[in-house]
Motif scaffolding. Structure first.
Motif, PDB file in Angstrom:
ATOM      1  N   PRO A  43     -70.965  29.402 -18.291  1.00  0.00           N
ATOM      2  CA  PRO A  43     -70.548  28.726 -17.059  1.00  0.00           C
ATOM      3  C   PRO A  43     -70.453  29.713 -15.894  1.00  0.00           C
ATOM      4  CG  PRO A  43     -69.052  28.243 -18.876  1.00  0.00           C
ATOM      5  CD  PRO A  43     -70.019  29.264 -19.364  1.00  0.00           C
ATOM      6  N   VAL A  44     -70.924  29.276 -14.754  1.00  0.00           N
ATOM      7  CA  VAL A  44     -70.887  30.112 -13.561  1.00  0.00           C
ATOM      8  C   VAL A  44     -69.491  29.996 -12.942  1.00  0.00           C
ATOM      9  CG1 VAL A  44     -71.894  30.474 -11.279  1.00  0.00           C
ATOM     10  CG2 VAL A  44     -73.323  29.724 -13.178  1.00  0.00           C
ATOM     11  N   PRO A  45     -68.849  31.123 -12.663  1.00  0.00           N
ATOM     12  CA  PRO A  45     -67.517  31.034 -12.056  1.00  0.00           C
ATOM     13  C   PRO A  45     -67.588  30.355 -10.693  1.00  0.00           C
ATOM     14  CG  PRO A  45     -68.094  33.319 -12.604  1.00  0.00           C
ATOM     15  CD  PRO A  45     -69.288  32.485 -12.863  1.00  0.00           C
ATOM     16  N   ARG A  46     -66.587  29.554 -10.393  1.00  0.00           N
ATOM     17  CA  ARG A  46     -66.517  28.862  -9.109  1.00  0.00           C
ATOM     18  C   ARG A  46     -65.370  29.445  -8.298  1.00  0.00           C
ATOM     19  NH1 ARG A  46     -67.537  23.625 -12.191  1.00  0.00           N
ATOM     20  NH2 ARG A  46     -69.761  23.381 -11.879  1.00  0.00           N
ATOM     21  N   PRO A  47     -65.512  29.452  -6.988  1.00  0.00           N
ATOM     22  CA  PRO A  47     -64.403  29.947  -6.165  1.00  0.00           C
ATOM     23  C   PRO A  47     -63.203  29.014  -6.300  1.00  0.00           C
ATOM     24  CG  PRO A  47     -66.110  28.967  -4.792  1.00  0.00           C
ATOM     25  CD  PRO A  47     -66.641  29.006  -6.187  1.00  0.00           C
ATOM     26  N   PRO A  48     -62.003  29.529  -6.072  1.00  0.00           N
ATOM     27  CA  PRO A  48     -60.824  28.679  -6.206  1.00  0.00           C
ATOM     28  C   PRO A  48     -60.842  27.559  -5.165  1.00  0.00           C
ATOM     29  CG  PRO A  48     -60.249  30.800  -5.254  1.00  0.00           C
ATOM     30  CD  PRO A  48     -61.676  30.880  -5.661  1.00  0.00           C
ATOM     31  N   ARG A  49     -60.213  26.444  -5.509  1.00  0.00           N
ATOM     32  CA  ARG A  49     -60.139  25.303  -4.607  1.00  0.00           C
ATOM     33  C   ARG A  49     -59.197  25.642  -3.465  1.00  0.00           C
ATOM     34  NH1 ARG A  49     -57.125  20.929  -3.392  1.00  0.00           N
ATOM     35  NH2 ARG A  49     -55.460  21.432  -4.814  1.00  0.00           N
ATOM     36  N   VAL A  50     -59.625  25.336  -2.261  1.00  0.00           N
ATOM     37  CA  VAL A  50     -58.810  25.588  -1.073  1.00  0.00           C
ATOM     38  C   VAL A  50     -57.855  24.410  -0.908  1.00  0.00           C
ATOM     39  CG1 VAL A  50     -58.851  25.913   1.427  1.00  0.00           C
ATOM     40  CG2 VAL A  50     -60.651  26.914   0.003  1.00  0.00           C
ATOM     41  N   PRO A  51     -56.549  24.664  -0.830  1.00  0.00           N
ATOM     42  CA  PRO A  51     -55.613  23.552  -0.680  1.00  0.00           C
ATOM     43  C   PRO A  51     -55.783  22.857   0.666  1.00  0.00           C
ATOM     44  CG  PRO A  51     -54.452  25.651  -0.531  1.00  0.00           C
ATOM     45  CD  PRO A  51     -55.879  25.956  -0.875  1.00  0.00           C
ATOM     46  N   THR A  52     -55.458  21.578   0.681  1.00  0.00           N
ATOM     47  CA  THR A  52     -55.529  20.809   1.918  1.00  0.00           C
ATOM     48  C   THR A  52     -54.373  21.227   2.828  1.00  0.00           C
ATOM     49  OG1 THR A  52     -54.113  19.039   1.113  1.00  0.00           O
ATOM     50  CG2 THR A  52     -56.484  18.834   0.665  1.00  0.00           C
ATOM     51  N   PRO A  53     -54.472  20.932   4.125  1.00  0.00           N
ATOM     52  CA  PRO A  53     -53.348  21.243   5.017  1.00  0.00           C
ATOM     53  C   PRO A  53     -52.046  20.597   4.551  1.00  0.00           C
ATOM     54  CG  PRO A  53     -55.280  20.757   6.322  1.00  0.00           C
ATOM     55  CD  PRO A  53     -55.640  20.450   4.891  1.00  0.00           C
ATOM     56  N   ARG A  54     -52.102  19.369   4.047  1.00  0.00           N
ATOM     57  CA  ARG A  54     -50.892  18.689   3.573  1.00  0.00           C
ATOM     58  C   ARG A  54     -50.296  19.422   2.370  1.00  0.00           C
ATOM     59  NH1 ARG A  54     -49.644  14.610   5.869  1.00  0.00           N
ATOM     60  NH2 ARG A  54     -51.617  13.669   6.310  1.00  0.00           N
ATOM     61  N   GLU A  55     -51.157  19.916   1.479  1.00  0.00           N
ATOM     62  CA  GLU A  55     -50.667  20.684   0.328  1.00  0.00           C
ATOM     63  C   GLU A  55     -50.037  22.000   0.784  1.00  0.00           C
ATOM     64  OE1 GLU A  55     -53.754  19.248  -3.176  1.00  0.00           O
ATOM     65  OE2 GLU A  55     -54.374  20.821  -1.788  1.00  0.00           O
ATOM     66  N   CYS A  56     -50.620  22.640   1.791  1.00  0.00           N
ATOM     67  CA  CYS A  56     -50.039  23.873   2.341  1.00  0.00           C
ATOM     68  C   CYS A  56     -48.654  23.605   2.909  1.00  0.00           C
ATOM     69  CB  CYS A  56     -50.934  24.461   3.434  1.00  0.00           C
ATOM     70  SG  CYS A  56     -52.472  25.151   2.845  1.00  0.00           S
ATOM     71  N   ALA A  57     -48.538  22.518   3.687  1.00  0.00           N
ATOM     72  CA  ALA A  57     -47.247  22.178   4.283  1.00  0.00           C
ATOM     73  C   ALA A  57     -46.206  21.911   3.205  1.00  0.00           C
ATOM     74  CB  ALA A  57     -47.392  20.964   5.201  1.00  0.00           C
ATOM     75  N   ALA A  58     -46.589  21.170   2.164  1.00  0.00           N
ATOM     76  CA  ALA A  58     -45.657  20.874   1.076  1.00  0.00           C
ATOM     77  C   ALA A  58     -45.232  22.144   0.358  1.00  0.00           C
ATOM     78  CB  ALA A  58     -46.297  19.885   0.097  1.00  0.00           C
ATOM     79  N   MET A  59     -46.161  23.072   0.157  1.00  0.00           N
ATOM     80  CA  MET A  59     -45.836  24.325  -0.517  1.00  0.00           C
ATOM     81  C   MET A  59     -44.865  25.163   0.321  1.00  0.00           C
ATOM     82  SD  MET A  59     -48.369  27.355  -1.861  1.00  0.00           S
ATOM     83  CE  MET A  59     -49.028  27.566  -0.233  1.00  0.00           C
ATOM     84  N   ILE A  60     -45.113  25.262   1.620  1.00  0.00           N
ATOM     85  CA  ILE A  60     -44.224  26.035   2.498  1.00  0.00           C
ATOM     86  C   ILE A  60     -42.833  25.416   2.504  1.00  0.00           C
ATOM     87  CG2 ILE A  60     -43.783  26.664   4.908  1.00  0.00           C
ATOM     88  CD1 ILE A  60     -46.853  26.945   5.209  1.00  0.00           C
ATOM     89  N   LEU A  61     -42.776  24.101   2.604  1.00  0.00           N
ATOM     90  CA  LEU A  61     -41.491  23.409   2.618  1.00  0.00           C
ATOM     91  C   LEU A  61     -40.741  23.648   1.310  1.00  0.00           C
ATOM     92  CD1 LEU A  61     -39.876  21.563   4.480  1.00  0.00           C
ATOM     93  CD2 LEU A  61     -41.033  19.610   3.450  1.00  0.00           C
ATOM     94  N   ARG A  62     -41.453  23.569   0.195  1.00  0.00           N
ATOM     95  CA  ARG A  62     -40.841  23.806  -1.118  1.00  0.00           C
ATOM     96  C   ARG A  62     -40.319  25.239  -1.237  1.00  0.00           C
ATOM     97  NH1 ARG A  62     -44.688  21.653  -3.582  1.00  0.00           N
ATOM     98  NH2 ARG A  62     -45.953  23.501  -3.905  1.00  0.00           N
ATOM     99  N   HIS A  63     -41.074  26.222  -0.742  1.00  0.00           N
ATOM    100  CA  HIS A  63     -40.639  27.622  -0.809  1.00  0.00           C
ATOM    101  C   HIS A  63     -39.393  27.841   0.040  1.00  0.00           C
ATOM    102  CE1 HIS A  63     -44.490  29.639  -2.445  1.00  0.00           C
ATOM    103  NE2 HIS A  63     -44.352  28.439  -2.934  1.00  0.00           N
ATOM    104  N   ARG A  64     -39.342  27.206   1.201  1.00  0.00           N
ATOM    105  CA  ARG A  64     -38.173  27.355   2.072  1.00  0.00           C
ATOM    106  C   ARG A  64     -36.932  26.788   1.396  1.00  0.00           C
ATOM    107  NH1 ARG A  64     -39.200  28.954   7.202  1.00  0.00           N
ATOM    108  NH2 ARG A  64     -37.340  27.933   7.996  1.00  0.00           N
ATOM    109  N   ARG A  65     -37.083  25.668   0.696  1.00  0.00           N
ATOM    110  CA  ARG A  65     -35.946  25.088  -0.043  1.00  0.00           C
ATOM    111  C   ARG A  65     -35.475  26.041  -1.135  1.00  0.00           C
ATOM    112  NH1 ARG A  65     -38.769  19.495  -0.970  1.00  0.00           N
ATOM    113  NH2 ARG A  65     -38.562  18.610   1.099  1.00  0.00           N
TER     114      ARG A  65
END
Length: 152
Positions: A43-65
């Motif tokens: 199998p050919v390695p694939r680049p990692p999936r880029v998170p959507t802006p909404r996923e980025c916002a949710a991750m930042i919010l979760r980290h702040r909590r």
């Protein structure tokens, strides 16, 4: 068959080098087949999936909590209500009312300070309130947040 018989007359180290060369070339061939799409390849390695802006916002919010939770009683020192309200509105535009947004942002439940921040964000055109009381991100807010998340 003839080539195998000739190998018998080679010195031992030449036979070992040839065997190693054959193994490497077989591996290269398998990789080329995998890249070209032929069956039986690695199998050919694939680049990692880029998170959507909404996923980025949710991750930042979760980290702040998490930071506030780790700080315990001093968690209020790590608050930035406007930023967290904007992230919460962006992540979950379906939430209704100020209390739901403040809860989603993880802000203290007193509501007074949070309501002031919501009013300020509405006045500065970052969020808007619909007739049924729902808060949503404005086009200005979405453009700024999406540009920010693209740079992360």
């Amino acid at each position: 068959m003839t080539s195998d018989l000739r190998l018998l007359h080679w010195p031992e180290e030449d036979r070992a080098s040839f065997t190693q060369f054959t193994a490497v070339m077989t591996d290269v061939q398998v990789r080329i087949q995998a890249i070209s799409g032929e069956a039986g390849g690695v199998p050919v390695p694939r680049p990692p999936r880029v998170p959507t802006p909404r996923e980025c916002a949710a991750m930042i919010l979760r980290h702040r909590r998490h930071v506030r939770a780790m700080a315990g009683p001093d968690g209020d020192l790590f608050g930035d209500p406007a930023w967290e309200i904007v992230l919460a509105v962006y992540v979950a535009q379906h939430l209704q009312g100020d209390a739901a947004i403040l809860d989603a942002a993880g802000l203290p439940g007193d509501g007074v300070a949070g309501t002031r921040w919501i009013d300020l964000l509405i006045a500065r055109d970052w969020i808007e309130r619909s007739e049924d009381g729902r808060l949503s991100a404005t086009a200005k807010c979405r453009a700024i947040l999406e540009a920010y998340f693209q740079r992360l």
